[in-house]
Design a protein around this motif. Structure first.
Motif, mmCIF file in Angstrom:
data_model
loop_
_atom_site.group_PDB
_atom_site.id
_atom_site.type_symbol
_atom_site.label_atom_id
_atom_site.label_comp_id
_atom_site.label_asym_id
_atom_site.label_seq_id
_atom_site.Cartn_x
_atom_site.Cartn_y
_atom_site.Cartn_z
ATOM 1 N N LEU A 127 -14.078 7.242 17.241
ATOM 2 C CA LEU A 127 -14.130 5.798 17.405
ATOM 3 C C LEU A 127 -14.389 5.099 16.070
ATOM 4 C CD1 LEU A 127 -14.243 3.314 19.304
ATOM 5 C CD2 LEU A 127 -16.696 3.740 19.517
ATOM 6 N N ILE A 128 -15.311 5.642 15.270
ATOM 7 C CA ILE A 128 -15.604 5.032 13.963
ATOM 8 C C ILE A 128 -14.383 5.105 13.060
ATOM 9 C CG2 ILE A 128 -17.031 5.254 11.893
ATOM 10 C CD1 ILE A 128 -19.295 6.242 13.671
ATOM 11 N N ARG A 129 -13.687 6.240 13.098
ATOM 12 C CA ARG A 129 -12.486 6.381 12.255
ATOM 13 C C ARG A 129 -11.415 5.382 12.656
ATOM 14 N NH1 ARG A 129 -12.093 13.009 12.121
ATOM 15 N NH2 ARG A 129 -13.498 13.323 10.333
ATOM 16 N N CYS A 130 -11.307 5.102 13.958
ATOM 17 C CA CYS A 130 -10.299 4.137 14.403
ATOM 18 C C CYS A 130 -10.537 2.758 13.801
ATOM 19 C CB CYS A 130 -10.321 4.044 15.929
ATOM 20 S SG CYS A 130 -9.720 5.515 16.771
ATOM 21 N N PHE A 131 -11.808 2.423 13.610
ATOM 22 C CA PHE A 131 -12.131 1.089 13.105
ATOM 23 C C PHE A 131 -12.104 0.998 11.580
ATOM 24 C CE2 PHE A 131 -13.759 0.456 17.365
ATOM 25 C CZ PHE A 131 -13.483 -0.873 17.611
ATOM 26 N N ILE A 132 -12.457 2.080 10.896
ATOM 27 C CA ILE A 132 -12.649 1.948 9.448
ATOM 28 C C ILE A 132 -11.536 2.581 8.633
ATOM 29 C CG2 ILE A 132 -15.143 2.006 9.750
ATOM 30 C CD1 ILE A 132 -15.153 4.809 8.625
ATOM 31 N N GLU A 133 -10.519 3.197 9.274
ATOM 32 C CA GLU A 133 -9.433 3.796 8.495
ATOM 33 C C GLU A 133 -8.533 2.750 7.869
ATOM 34 O OE1 GLU A 133 -7.328 6.482 10.977
ATOM 35 O OE2 GLU A 133 -8.538 8.215 10.409
ATOM 36 N N SER A 134 -8.661 1.506 8.307
ATOM 37 C CA SER A 134 -7.733 0.470 7.846
ATOM 38 C C SER A 134 -8.149 -0.174 6.531
ATOM 39 C CB SER A 134 -7.605 -0.615 8.922
ATOM 40 O OG SER A 134 -8.880 -1.189 9.172
ATOM 41 N N TYR A 135 -9.293 0.215 5.960
ATOM 42 C CA TYR A 135 -9.699 -0.395 4.685
ATOM 43 C C TYR A 135 -10.255 0.667 3.756
ATOM 44 C CZ TYR A 135 -14.446 -0.334 6.637
ATOM 45 O OH TYR A 135 -15.625 0.048 7.193
ATOM 46 N N ARG A 162 -17.696 -7.006 11.114
ATOM 47 C CA ARG A 162 -17.294 -7.276 12.493
ATOM 48 C C ARG A 162 -16.917 -5.990 13.210
ATOM 49 N NH1 ARG A 162 -12.790 -11.805 11.913
ATOM 50 N NH2 ARG A 162 -12.197 -10.347 10.259
ATOM 51 N N LYS A 163 -16.273 -5.087 12.479
ATOM 52 C CA LYS A 163 -15.893 -3.815 13.105
ATOM 53 C C LYS A 163 -17.123 -2.960 13.393
ATOM 54 C CE LYS A 163 -11.274 -3.605 11.058
ATOM 55 N NZ LYS A 163 -10.331 -2.813 10.234
ATOM 56 N N ILE A 164 -18.081 -2.931 12.439
ATOM 57 C CA ILE A 164 -19.304 -2.152 12.666
ATOM 58 C C ILE A 164 -20.098 -2.752 13.820
ATOM 59 C CG2 ILE A 164 -21.525 -1.511 11.643
ATOM 60 C CD1 ILE A 164 -20.178 -1.167 9.003
ATOM 61 N N ASP A 165 -20.123 -4.073 13.914
ATOM 62 C CA ASP A 165 -20.818 -4.719 15.019
ATOM 63 C C ASP A 165 -20.143 -4.402 16.353
ATOM 64 O OD1 ASP A 165 -22.865 -6.677 15.952
ATOM 65 O OD2 ASP A 165 -21.069 -7.800 16.535
ATOM 66 N N MET A 166 -18.821 -4.308 16.351
ATOM 67 C CA MET A 166 -18.105 -3.951 17.574
ATOM 68 C C MET A 166 -18.439 -2.531 18.009
ATOM 69 S SD MET A 166 -16.039 -4.963 19.924
ATOM 70 C CE MET A 166 -15.322 -6.447 19.224
ATOM 71 N N TYR A 185 -19.213 6.108 7.063
ATOM 72 C CA TYR A 185 -19.723 6.773 8.259
ATOM 73 C C TYR A 185 -21.234 6.588 8.361
ATOM 74 C CZ TYR A 185 -15.192 9.160 8.543
ATOM 75 O OH TYR A 185 -13.853 9.448 8.647
ATOM 76 N N LEU A 186 -21.933 6.745 7.217
ATOM 77 C CA LEU A 186 -23.388 6.592 7.236
ATOM 78 C C LEU A 186 -23.786 5.165 7.592
ATOM 79 C CD1 LEU A 186 -24.513 8.668 4.111
ATOM 80 C CD2 LEU A 186 -24.707 9.289 6.510
ATOM 81 N N ALA A 187 -23.057 4.185 7.043
ATOM 82 C CA ALA A 187 -23.383 2.787 7.340
ATOM 83 C C ALA A 187 -23.201 2.488 8.824
ATOM 84 C CB ALA A 187 -22.509 1.863 6.497
ATOM 85 N N ALA A 188 -22.096 2.964 9.387
ATOM 86 C CA ALA A 188 -21.853 2.733 10.812
ATOM 87 C C ALA A 188 -22.864 3.481 11.670
ATOM 88 C CB ALA A 188 -20.430 3.162 11.168
ATOM 89 N N ALA A 189 -23.200 4.723 11.291
ATOM 90 C CA ALA A 189 -24.148 5.515 12.075
ATOM 91 C C ALA A 189 -25.539 4.888 12.063
ATOM 92 C CB ALA A 189 -24.200 6.940 11.527
ATOM 93 N N VAL A 190 -25.999 4.429 10.893
ATOM 94 C CA VAL A 190 -27.322 3.799 10.810
ATOM 95 C C VAL A 190 -27.343 2.508 11.622
ATOM 96 C CG1 VAL A 190 -28.936 2.651 9.252
ATOM 97 C CG2 VAL A 190 -27.904 4.826 8.596
ATOM 98 N N ALA A 191 -26.244 1.731 11.580
ATOM 99 C CA ALA A 191 -26.173 0.505 12.380
ATOM 100 C C ALA A 191 -26.239 0.825 13.872
ATOM 101 C CB ALA A 191 -24.893 -0.256 12.043
ATOM 102 N N CYS A 192 -25.583 1.906 14.293
ATOM 103 C CA CYS A 192 -25.626 2.310 15.702
ATOM 104 C C CYS A 192 -27.036 2.746 16.112
ATOM 105 C CB CYS A 192 -24.635 3.449 15.947
ATOM 106 S SG CYS A 192 -22.907 2.958 15.803
#
Length: 702
Positions: free
Chosen positions: A40-48, A57-61, A97-104
């Protein structure tokens, strides 16, 4: 999973309701499957790309998606599944990945603060460097608690937490880790990336602390935990990195390393409130430690002369705070803070001057008076609380023997003005330029201040001690242009602060690299340092010439400095010292007393043993200068040393293999000696006869 997300989020045309339900069910099943959250994280962050920054906004989603329970499992089962996946993601060294994981993790902590899986994961992440937690769970001395790779990985996680600026992370979770992170930063010398990350974590946390908690944290950083001789955890650096190790005895806290690293933190701090708070906290610590030292009393009076004087814990802490204040008080950040808000140190000034024993010349009172004068000079309106200081300042100013009397009189003159006005005088403008951030402006300020001293500006001369301290501080600058400008400024102050100026210049001239430092320095750097020292030697000679007849008062420090420099390992410095020795002796009119025998012995050693031809040339030149300067007194002053000198000069002159310049200097010295002996043995007889026209005048003095 990416295609399913695209299908569900379509708008033109929107998918049917049954399709949305089927897609949502399939996404939920894939999310709780092994590796589903990472997909799921890869789906959101592979685009940048990594250089474009985080898309919040993607991390918040992502955080909103995992915060809602998916599947048919219970809440505990779902949280256990998600937390295990987050644990796996944290082991990956990927910034996004670390930024998204810590936010989660923080999102789950906000919604499920009592859930056991979430609490366990929070403890694992945010107690990574908790000193109390580590000492309780790992108490076997000699074992490595965290290997260098584990330390780096856990720091990366915490760094991702504090660097996600749009994330409202709770500072109380990170505070227990700060002590060990600070210790890791002090020990880290090989891994710059690790050092930077530890510094960023500490600074970000300090910015969010209240002033009371910041006081305790600064005290902990500078003085360590009060556990001497007990088991604990220390940081040790290896080739692979910094590791945490359990030890039976922590030993003494490395206060010197801690204060150096703290000053590095201070220089990198960008928050104005943090800079101001650290300065006020350092002043508060100074007051508290001064009270402790006063209550402790002076126990050294009971010691005999042979007993060593050892500094106890309070004295060491007092020295650390003085060192810290001496460094940060002159920084542009503090100067700017005092200009914008000078009242931040008003409590310190009032406490020290009113409640302390103001009759003594101690460090606290001097610092308080300097700060008071700074506030009064830069303030448009005088605060009412400062008027209470006038009686104490008058009493202190009456004691002319006190070193603080000048500062007291200046403060009284500023307090007596009803509406003090800022004067943009050349002196004030030059001092302001010295504290500028741009190097050329600082150098210009030093040069202008030197010119004002040379022209005898009244305001500049009245602040000679303050200006002397400014020049002395600029000697620490690594830039050679600033350094030499400060040296020339000190030389201009020689007629006003002679003893202090000579002491500083001689100390700078005798600065010698340690053998360990010399081995690590390049030849270009060594030659540059030697060139700077030789220029300082020339300045010392210039100061001596300015003093003229008064130089005889300071002959001891001048001659001892040059004689010590003659033993320097650098031949250029030895040559410069010998040349300066001849010049200083000339200014002193060769009235150097018994030191002349030490000078001769030193020159004799250079001629006999030195391999550098430049040094031998300078040594013979000094002998020639001494013989010429002493004149007829050579036979009296040199006495028994005259014959060895004559034989040495004769051997040098007759040796055809000797350097031509050395032979030339020896020839000149022999000719001077020959003239002196001829004048002594065959003095000129004056053929005079007095003829009187009238009576012979009577000599009234007979």
């Amino acid at each position: 999973m990416k295609e399913l997300l695209i299908l569900q989020s379509g708008t033109e045309p929107p998918p049917p309701a049954f399709a949305k339900r089927v897609i949502a069910k399939e996404l939920s099943q894939r999310l709780i499957a092994p590796g589903g959250l990472l997909s799921l994280i890869r789906c959101f962050i592979e685009s940048y790309e990594i250089d474009t920054g985080f898309e919040w906004r993607k991390i918040d989603m992502i955080c909103r998606i995992i915060a809602a329970r998916h599947g048919c499992s219970t809440e505990i089962e779902y949280l256990t599944n998600i937390c295990s996946q987050l644990h796996e993601i944290l082991s990956l060294n990927n910034t996004h990945y670390l930024a998204a994981a810590v936010a989660c993790i923080l999102s789950l902590h906000d919604k499920f603060p009592q859930a056991h899986p979430v609490v366990s994961l929070i403890k694992e992440v945010f107690q990574a460097f908790d000193y109390n937690y580590l000492t309780t769970n790992f108490n076997l001395p000699g074992t490595v608690i965290l290997a260098p790779q584990e330390v780096e990985q856990r720091l990366n996680v915490l760094h991702a937490c504090v660097c996600t600026t749009k994330l409202d992370w709770p500072v109380q979770l990170l505070v227990p880790n700060l002590y060990m992170i600070y210790t890791i930063g002090t020990k880290c010398t090989k891994n710059d990336d690790l050092k930077i990350k530890s510094r960023v974590i500490v600074l970000k946390c300090l910015e969010k602390l209240s002033k009371d908690k910041l006081y305790e944290m600064v005290k902990l950083f500078l003085f360590g935990k009060d556990q001497p001789g007990t088991a604990g955890i220390v940081a040790e650096e290896y080739d692979a990195g910094v590791a945490l190790k359990s030890v039976a005895d922590c030993g003494d806290y490395a206060k010197e390393e801690s204060v150096i690293y703290f000053m590095e933190l201070f220089k990198n701090a960008t928050d104005d409130a943090l800079v101001t708070n650290i300065f006020s906290i350092a002043l508060k610590l100074l007051i508290n430690l001064k009270d402790k030292r006063h209550k402790k009393g002076n126990k050294e009076i009971l010691l005999s002369e042979d007993d060593p004087v050892l500094m106890d814990e309070v004295d060491q802490q007092y020295a650390v705070i003085l060192q810290l204040l001496s460094e940060i008080s002159t920084s542009p950040k503090i100067v700017q803070s005092l200009k914008t808000n000078p009242m931040i140190v008003s409590d310190f000034i009032e406490y020290v001057i009113l409640k302390q024993n103001s009759d003594r010349d101690d460090e606290c009172i001097t610092i308080a008076l300097v700060l008071l004068n700074t506030i009064l000079t830069n303030s448009d309106k005088i605060d009412a609380k400062f008027t209470n200081l006038i009686p104490v300042l008058r009493r202190m100013g009456e004691n002319d023997s006190s070193l603080n009397s000048i500062l007291c009189k200046e403060a009284l003159s500023l307090l007596s003005l009803e509406t003090p006005q800022k004067k943009d005088t050349p002196c004030e403008k030059a001092i302001s330029d010295i504290f500028d951030e741009l190097l050329p402006v600082r150098a210009h300020g030093i040069i202008e201040l030197t010119k004002l001293i040379d022209t005898g500006d009244a305001e500049t001369i009245s602040k000679k001690h303050y200006i002397f301290c400014i020049f002395q501080e600029q000697l620490k600058d690594t830039d050679s242009y600033i350094y030499l400008s400060a040296v020339n400024g000190l030389a201009s102050l020689c007629t006003h602060c002679t003893e202090d100026v000579l002491h500083i210049l001689c100390k700078e001239f005798l600065q010698e690299l340690n053998p360990a430092d010399r081995s690590t320095q390049t030849s270009e750097r060594i030659n540059r340092d030697a060139e700077l020292r030789m220029k300082i030697g020339d300045v010392i000679v210039k100061v001596t010439k300015r003093l003229g007849e008064m130089a005889i008062v300071h002959k001891t420090i001048l001659l001892n400095t040059m004689l010590c420099a003659v033993s320097d390992p650098d031949p250029l410095i030895r040559t410069s010292a010998l040349s300066n020795l001849a010049e200083i002796a000339l200014v002193l009119h060769y009235r150097i007393g018994s030191i002349i025998y030490e000078v001769l012995y030193c020159i004799w050693s250079i001629i006999e043993t030195d391999k550098a031809i430049e040094c031998r040339r300078a040594a013979v030149m000094v002998i020639s200068s001494l013989i010429k300067g002493l004149g007829k007194d050579t036979l009296v002053q040199l006495k028994d040393n005259l014959l060895p000198i004559y034989r040495t000069l004769k051997n040098l002159y007759r040796d055809n293999n000797e350097d031509t310049t050395v032979r030339l200097h020896a020839q000149i010295a022999l000719e001077e000696l020959n003239d002196i002996v001829n004048q002594f043995l065959f003095p000129e007889l004056k053929m005079e006869k007095q003829i009187f026209v009238l009576d012979e005048p009577q000599d009234v003095f007979k």
